[in-house]
Design a protein around this motif. Sequence first.
Motif, PDB file in Angstrom:
ATOM      1  N   GLU A 108     -34.672 -13.206  10.798  1.00 41.86           N
ATOM      2  CA  GLU A 108     -33.501 -12.789  10.028  1.00 41.86           C
ATOM      3  C   GLU A 108     -32.509 -13.942   9.914  1.00 41.86           C
ATOM      4  O   GLU A 108     -32.263 -14.649  10.891  1.00 41.86           O
ATOM      5  CB  GLU A 108     -32.820 -11.583  10.683  1.00 41.86           C
ATOM      6  N   PHE A 109     -31.955 -14.089   8.711  1.00 40.62           N
ATOM      7  CA  PHE A 109     -30.956 -15.129   8.475  1.00 40.62           C
ATOM      8  C   PHE A 109     -29.761 -14.507   7.756  1.00 40.62           C
ATOM      9  O   PHE A 109     -29.939 -13.712   6.824  1.00 40.62           O
ATOM     10  CB  PHE A 109     -31.534 -16.261   7.626  1.00 40.62           C
ATOM     11  N   PRO A 110     -28.544 -14.857   8.173  1.00 41.51           N
ATOM     12  CA  PRO A 110     -27.349 -14.294   7.525  1.00 41.51           C
ATOM     13  C   PRO A 110     -26.977 -15.051   6.255  1.00 41.51           C
ATOM     14  O   PRO A 110     -27.231 -16.247   6.129  1.00 41.51           O
ATOM     15  CB  PRO A 110     -26.268 -14.478   8.586  1.00 41.51           C
ATOM     16  N   VAL A 111     -26.381 -14.330   5.311  1.00 41.00           N
ATOM     17  CA  VAL A 111     -25.852 -14.940   4.086  1.00 41.00           C
ATOM     18  C   VAL A 111     -24.443 -14.407   3.872  1.00 41.00           C
ATOM     19  O   VAL A 111     -24.184 -13.221   4.111  1.00 41.00           O
ATOM     20  CB  VAL A 111     -26.738 -14.609   2.870  1.00 41.00           C
ATOM     21  N   TYR A 148     -41.180 -33.330  -1.290  1.00 47.92           N
ATOM     22  CA  TYR A 148     -40.402 -33.133  -2.522  1.00 47.92           C
ATOM     23  C   TYR A 148     -41.355 -32.827  -3.674  1.00 47.92           C
ATOM     24  O   TYR A 148     -42.433 -33.403  -3.752  1.00 47.92           O
ATOM     25  CB  TYR A 148     -39.615 -34.406  -2.814  1.00 47.92           C
ATOM     26  N   PRO A 149     -41.004 -31.894  -4.603  1.00 41.12           N
ATOM     27  CA  PRO A 149     -39.790 -31.072  -4.603  1.00 41.12           C
ATOM     28  C   PRO A 149     -39.902 -29.894  -3.643  1.00 41.12           C
ATOM     29  O   PRO A 149     -40.902 -29.185  -3.623  1.00 41.12           O
ATOM     30  CB  PRO A 149     -39.707 -30.595  -6.064  1.00 41.12           C
ATOM     31  N   GLY A 150     -38.868 -29.720  -2.841  1.00 44.72           N
ATOM     32  CA  GLY A 150     -38.922 -28.782  -1.736  1.00 44.72           C
ATOM     33  C   GLY A 150     -39.033 -27.323  -2.121  1.00 44.72           C
ATOM     34  O   GLY A 150     -39.794 -26.568  -1.506  1.00 44.72           O
ATOM     35  N   GLY A 151     -38.260 -26.893  -3.145  1.00 46.69           N
ATOM     36  CA  GLY A 151     -38.251 -25.478  -3.521  1.00 46.69           C
ATOM     37  C   GLY A 151     -39.630 -24.923  -3.820  1.00 46.69           C
ATOM     38  O   GLY A 151     -40.041 -23.896  -3.247  1.00 46.69           O
ATOM     39  N   PRO A 152     -40.386 -25.539  -4.719  1.00 54.33           N
ATOM     40  CA  PRO A 152     -41.739 -25.050  -5.010  1.00 54.33           C
ATOM     41  C   PRO A 152     -42.672 -25.074  -3.800  1.00 54.33           C
ATOM     42  O   PRO A 152     -43.520 -24.192  -3.646  1.00 54.33           O
ATOM     43  CB  PRO A 152     -42.227 -26.015  -6.100  1.00 54.33           C
ATOM     44  N   MET A 153     -42.500 -26.071  -2.913  1.00 55.52           N
ATOM     45  CA  MET A 153     -43.333 -26.136  -1.715  1.00 55.52           C
ATOM     46  C   MET A 153     -43.011 -24.985  -0.768  1.00 55.52           C
ATOM     47  O   MET A 153     -43.900 -24.403  -0.146  1.00 55.52           O
ATOM     48  CB  MET A 153     -43.109 -27.474  -1.008  1.00 55.52           C
ATOM     49  N   LEU A 154     -41.716 -24.661  -0.652  1.00 56.39           N
ATOM     50  CA  LEU A 154     -41.313 -23.529   0.183  1.00 56.39           C
ATOM     51  C   LEU A 154     -41.871 -22.223  -0.381  1.00 56.39           C
ATOM     52  O   LEU A 154     -42.355 -21.371   0.364  1.00 56.39           O
ATOM     53  CB  LEU A 154     -39.785 -23.476   0.279  1.00 56.39           C
ATOM     54  N   ASP A 155     -41.826 -22.078  -1.688  1.00 55.60           N
ATOM     55  CA  ASP A 155     -42.355 -20.885  -2.348  1.00 55.60           C
ATOM     56  C   ASP A 155     -43.846 -20.723  -2.062  1.00 55.60           C
ATOM     57  O   ASP A 155     -44.328 -19.621  -1.775  1.00 55.60           O
ATOM     58  CB  ASP A 155     -42.106 -21.001  -3.860  1.00 55.60           C
ATOM     59  N   LYS A 156     -44.566 -21.823  -2.117  1.00 56.54           N
ATOM     60  CA  LYS A 156     -46.012 -21.790  -1.865  1.00 56.54           C
ATOM     61  C   LYS A 156     -46.316 -21.376  -0.433  1.00 56.54           C
ATOM     62  O   LYS A 156     -47.210 -20.554  -0.176  1.00 56.54           O
ATOM     63  CB  LYS A 156     -46.607 -23.170  -2.155  1.00 56.54           C
ATOM     64  N   ALA A 157     -45.554 -21.915   0.525  1.00 58.86           N
ATOM     65  CA  ALA A 157     -45.753 -21.551   1.929  1.00 58.86           C
ATOM     66  C   ALA A 157     -45.349 -20.103   2.189  1.00 58.86           C
ATOM     67  O   ALA A 157     -46.005 -19.389   2.961  1.00 58.86           O
ATOM     68  CB  ALA A 157     -44.955 -22.494   2.832  1.00 58.86           C
ATOM     69  N   ALA A 158     -44.280 -19.659   1.516  1.00 52.01           N
ATOM     70  CA  ALA A 158     -43.783 -18.294   1.717  1.00 52.01           C
ATOM     71  C   ALA A 158     -44.816 -17.244   1.332  1.00 52.01           C
ATOM     72  O   ALA A 158     -44.857 -16.156   1.914  1.00 52.01           O
ATOM     73  CB  ALA A 158     -42.504 -18.089   0.920  1.00 52.01           C
ATOM     74  N   ALA A 159     -45.647 -17.571   0.357  1.00 51.14           N
ATOM     75  CA  ALA A 159     -46.665 -16.619  -0.098  1.00 51.14           C
ATOM     76  C   ALA A 159     -47.671 -16.289   0.997  1.00 51.14           C
ATOM     77  O   ALA A 159     -48.344 -15.254   0.935  1.00 51.14           O
ATOM     78  CB  ALA A 159     -47.387 -17.183  -1.321  1.00 51.14           C
ATOM     79  N   GLY A 167     -46.715 -16.108   4.292  1.00 60.90           N
ATOM     80  CA  GLY A 167     -45.985 -15.711   5.495  1.00 60.90           C
ATOM     81  C   GLY A 167     -45.473 -14.283   5.474  1.00 60.90           C
ATOM     82  O   GLY A 167     -45.599 -13.562   4.473  1.00 60.90           O
ATOM     83  N   ASN A 168     -44.847 -13.903   6.584  1.00 60.39           N
ATOM     84  CA  ASN A 168     -44.248 -12.580   6.757  1.00 60.39           C
ATOM     85  C   ASN A 168     -42.760 -12.674   6.433  1.00 60.39           C
ATOM     86  O   ASN A 168     -42.008 -13.324   7.170  1.00 60.39           O
ATOM     87  CB  ASN A 168     -44.451 -12.096   8.188  1.00 60.39           C
ATOM     88  N   PRO A 169     -42.300 -12.029   5.366  1.00 62.27           N
ATOM     89  CA  PRO A 169     -40.891 -12.160   4.960  1.00 62.27           C
ATOM     90  C   PRO A 169     -39.897 -11.513   5.923  1.00 62.27           C
ATOM     91  O   PRO A 169     -38.697 -11.740   5.798  1.00 62.27           O
ATOM     92  CB  PRO A 169     -40.852 -11.475   3.593  1.00 62.27           C
ATOM     93  N   CYS A 218     -40.550 -19.857   6.003  1.00 60.41           N
ATOM     94  CA  CYS A 218     -40.340 -19.958   4.553  1.00 60.41           C
ATOM     95  C   CYS A 218     -40.230 -18.582   3.910  1.00 60.41           C
ATOM     96  O   CYS A 218     -39.361 -18.345   3.064  1.00 60.41           O
ATOM     97  CB  CYS A 218     -41.488 -20.741   3.911  1.00 60.41           C
ATOM     98  N   ALA A 219     -41.115 -17.680   4.303  1.00 55.39           N
ATOM     99  CA  ALA A 219     -41.100 -16.334   3.733  1.00 55.39           C
ATOM    100  C   ALA A 219     -39.809 -15.603   4.068  1.00 55.39           C
ATOM    101  O   ALA A 219     -39.237 -14.896   3.229  1.00 55.39           O
ATOM    102  CB  ALA A 219     -42.304 -15.540   4.236  1.00 55.39           C
ATOM    103  N   SER A 220     -39.311 -15.784   5.293  1.00 56.15           N
ATOM    104  CA  SER A 220     -38.091 -15.099   5.726  1.00 56.15           C
ATOM    105  C   SER A 220     -36.864 -15.631   5.015  1.00 56.15           C
ATOM    106  O   SER A 220     -35.988 -14.865   4.587  1.00 56.15           O
ATOM    107  CB  SER A 220     -37.926 -15.236   7.239  1.00 56.15           C
TER     108      SER A 220
END
Length: 335
Positions: free
Chosen positions: A197-200, A178-189, A191-193, A240-242
């Motif tokens: 694939e994920f549906p929305v 925690y906080p999860g959002g900023p940690m995910l953003d950091k990991a995404a940088a 990774g391969n976006p 995270c990037a995806s």
Amino acid sequence: MTEPTILAIESSCDETSAAVIRGGEVLSNIIATQAVHEKYGGVVPELASRAHQQNIIPVVTEALNKANVTKNELSAVAFTRGPGLLGALLVGSSFAKSLALGLNIPLIDVNHMQAHILAHFIDDPKPNFPFLCLTVSGGHTQIVLVKSHLDMEVIGQTTDDAVGEAFDKTAKMLGLPYPGGPMLDKAAAQGNPKAFEFPVGNMPGYDYSFSGIKTSVLYFLRDRTKENPDFVQENINDICASVQHTLIKTLLKKVVQATKDLGIKEVAIAGGVSANSGLRAALQDYAKRYSWNVYIPAFQYCTDNAGMIAMAAHYQYLAGDFADQYASPDPRMKI
């Protein structure tokens, strides 16, 4: 006319913040973050209220001292009326009411989401009216048509979960701290976006749906870890990037449609998720592609802060938009 000097208080969630503004210039913006929630993996409302009670006097004192302003110089006291956690809002509103009453000066109640948008008027460059603002946070996802400082219309919003919650819940499923959002953003940088694939959900008009992606991530992780127990650890940056790529693409697709339909080239972002580096970079790319003028707030004005409350209060003061002692907190307050 003497330039108004306003003390603003923000206590809608887990940041206790106070700011002083004079004549439209923010002189101080003090924020006390509540670390108590880290071990729970999310904000605990009762603990947030208690922390606000502990923090509010020191934070207000520091804001006044940094601005070199005394209580007797204040023209008004402003507070966040909503939306937010009821107990947290009560601490800020009660303090503001008491101070305004004791000093015999006006009280100003501010809409938290409008304040996020008006944070764009703290520093240059400032957007021109009308503009579209994508307002994204842990509790809200909205496209707002901003016609003036005090005239705003929500033209699109999430029908279920906010995009910030999708970021946070995904991070939690991945075991990020925690906080999860900023940690995910950091990991995404890293990774391969386009690795996964994920549906929305595809909602009509300018509305959004983000509940489905959380479910799809949950099942994706369940199935992949059955095949390989180390899957998350080995692929966390790509996951995270995806996910981040999918969420950002979904957000901006609706913004693109709104700009075309309304013929508006002025586009801004606001709210806690506007601190996301992927969203900020994508908005700059879209600006080049569609010839937009884009406005991205400084990091200190993305997350909850009293500077934005102060700026909203400044325009309300000029318009004579004051509250009374009966202005109760409104956890579900709308723009």
